[in-house]
Design an enzyme around this catalytic site. Structure first.
Site, PDB file in Angstrom:
ATOM      1  N   ASP A 109      -9.397  -2.987  -6.295  1.00 30.07           N
ATOM      2  CA  ASP A 109      -8.570  -2.316  -5.487  1.00 30.07           C
ATOM      3  C   ASP A 109      -8.816  -0.837  -6.162  1.00 30.07           C
ATOM      4  O   ASP A 109      -8.530  -0.864  -7.350  1.00 30.07           O
ATOM      5  CB  ASP A 109      -7.237  -2.708  -5.501  1.00 30.07           C
ATOM      6  CG  ASP A 109      -6.319  -2.050  -4.352  1.00 30.07           C
ATOM      7  OD1 ASP A 109      -6.162  -0.721  -4.451  1.00 30.07           O
ATOM      8  OD2 ASP A 109      -5.682  -3.010  -3.774  1.00 30.07           O
ATOM      9  N   SER A 145       0.963  -1.307   0.065  1.00 27.02           N
ATOM     10  CA  SER A 145      -0.005   0.005   0.017  1.00 27.02           C
ATOM     11  C   SER A 145       0.885   1.339   0.025  1.00 27.02           C
ATOM     12  O   SER A 145       1.789   1.539  -0.794  1.00 27.02           O
ATOM     13  CB  SER A 145      -0.870  -0.082   1.058  1.00 27.02           C
ATOM     14  OG  SER A 145      -1.871   0.688   0.993  1.00 27.02           O
ATOM     15  N   HIS A 167      -8.453  -4.001  -1.487  1.00 32.38           N
ATOM     16  CA  HIS A 167      -7.475  -3.655  -1.085  1.00 32.38           C
ATOM     17  C   HIS A 167      -7.092  -4.232   0.267  1.00 32.38           C
ATOM     18  O   HIS A 167      -7.980  -4.314   1.106  1.00 32.38           O
ATOM     19  CB  HIS A 167      -7.337  -1.901  -0.913  1.00 32.38           C
ATOM     20  CG  HIS A 167      -6.084  -1.610  -0.278  1.00 32.38           C
ATOM     21  ND1 HIS A 167      -4.956  -1.354  -1.331  1.00 32.38           N
ATOM     22  CD2 HIS A 167      -5.611  -1.029   0.708  1.00 32.38           C
ATOM     23  CE1 HIS A 167      -3.983  -0.788  -0.652  1.00 32.38           C
ATOM     24  NE2 HIS A 167      -4.351  -0.589   0.627  1.00 32.38           N
TER      25      HIS A 167
END
Length: 361
Positions: A295, A197, A325
């Site tokens: 995502d 991330s 995600h």
């Protein structure tokens, strides 16, 4: 195979729901003016739907994120720290950063006297939250599986520190592990960079910095659903079924504004802070990029992989159908197992390129 209880899924979902509940503080939308919202579960892979439901339910209970609520959100994440493995050593060090306070790094699985590959790791958290210790148990498992050393940097967070500070923290960690390779049991020619991330964004920025400064060789970059482009969700809209679970467009704007110190998406955003705005990607280390098809980062990650390939960088791209995600951390699904196996295999191949096995000095 690791199995997760419903309580563990809920705890992990709580971390992701922090992101799902980060609306832009100034955003006010009249319900009557908005089109009907799509069912956020419609495009989720069946085996991930229960975890997705829990993330959405927890997200509805979270207060809006702002500068005022950020401290309490950070404090609440302490409950998600898991026990460390007893058989994989971890040691914390304080290391110098040029022109800034010392930063902590966690060294996982060091073994002096053995030459092994290593990973410089940057944790996730939207650039505004998270810390290195939260990922230590997962990094212990990775280091044990790959028989390598992992150094994770507890870089300074935004908005207290913008991109300039955290980039230097991570670069200091990379230089430190390279300079101390012998005492850590690291092969200085087999150092990879990895992050998830926002940590994936930091890993991409670190790969660019290492290329440009020419001080530390990096053999590979593993970018796990990386946060690469401030324009996503600000000046660039996404399809309505994308970015509904785990990390949203509203969350993204808050994270990027905090990281940049200015509004995201505009023409004056510095390229030095945003991997996707970097014009020249040639000469970067080979890459693995993995992301879910729903995502928020899917389009920017695919585009970054395309640009790396066009620049002559060997790149593996994995897009997981129906995955949101952070899906790999909240459910023991076959998709998560395959995803993590692909990441590990990519790192193994990168470490094997020198034809060296771990050896005693």
């Amino acid at each position: 195979m690791t199995m997760f209880t419903r309580r563990e899924i809920a705890r992990a979902a709580g971390i992701l729901a922090v992101g799902a509940a980060l609306p832009w503080s100034d955003r006010v939308v009249a319900a009557s003016a908005a089109p009907p919202a799509p069912d956020p579960l419609a495009m989720v892979a069946p085996e991930l739907r229960e975890a997705a439901r829990q993330i959405l339910a927890i997200g509805k209970q979270m207060p809006p994120m702002s500068a005022n609520t950020l401290p309490s959100v950070r404090a609440s994440m302490a409950r998600y720290e898991k026990p460390r493995l007893p058989d994989v050593p971890v040691k914390q060090h304080r290391i110098p950063v040029a022109g800034a306070p010392d930063v902590s790094v966690y060294v996982v699985n060091a073994q002096p006297g053995v030459i092994r590959p290593a990973i410089l790791h940057a944790h996730g958290g939207g650039y505004v939250t998270g810390w290195a210790a939260l990922k230590v148990p997962a990094l212990q498992r990775l280091a044990k599986d790959l028989d390598c050393v992992v150094v994770s940097v507890d870089y300074r967070l935004a908005p207290e520190t913008t991109y300039k500070g955290s980039i230097e923290d991570n670069y200091a960690g990379l230089k430190w592990m390279h300079a101390h390779a012998r005492e850590l049991g690291i092969d200085p020619h087999r150092i990879a960079i990895m992050g998830e991330s926002a940590g994936g964004g930091h890993a991409a920025l670190l790969a660019i910095a290492a290329r440009d400064r020419g001080e530390v060789p990096v053999v590979f970059q593993a970018l796990v659903y990386p946060m690469l482009d401030d324009r996503t969700g600000s000046s660039r809209t996404v399809p309505p079924h994308v970015g509904q679970i785990g990390w949203t467009a509203q969350s993204n704007r808050f994270g990027w504004q905090s990281f940049l110190g200015q509004q995201p998406g505009g023409p004056n955003v510095p390229a030095a802070a945003v991997p996707a705005r970097t014009v020249d990607l040639s000469g970067l280390p080979p890459a693995f990029i993995g992301v879910g098809s729903i995502d928020l980062f899917v389009d920017e990650d695919i585009e970054y992989a395309r640009r790396l390939i066009d620049a002559g960088v060997a790149t593996e791209l994995l897009v997981v159908p129906g995955a949101f995600h952070g899906f790999d951390s909240v459910a023991d699904s076959s998709l998560a197992i395959q995803f993590n196996a692909a990441k590990r295999n990519a790192l193994r191949r990168a470490f094997d390129t020198t034809g060296q096995a771990p050896t005693r000095r």
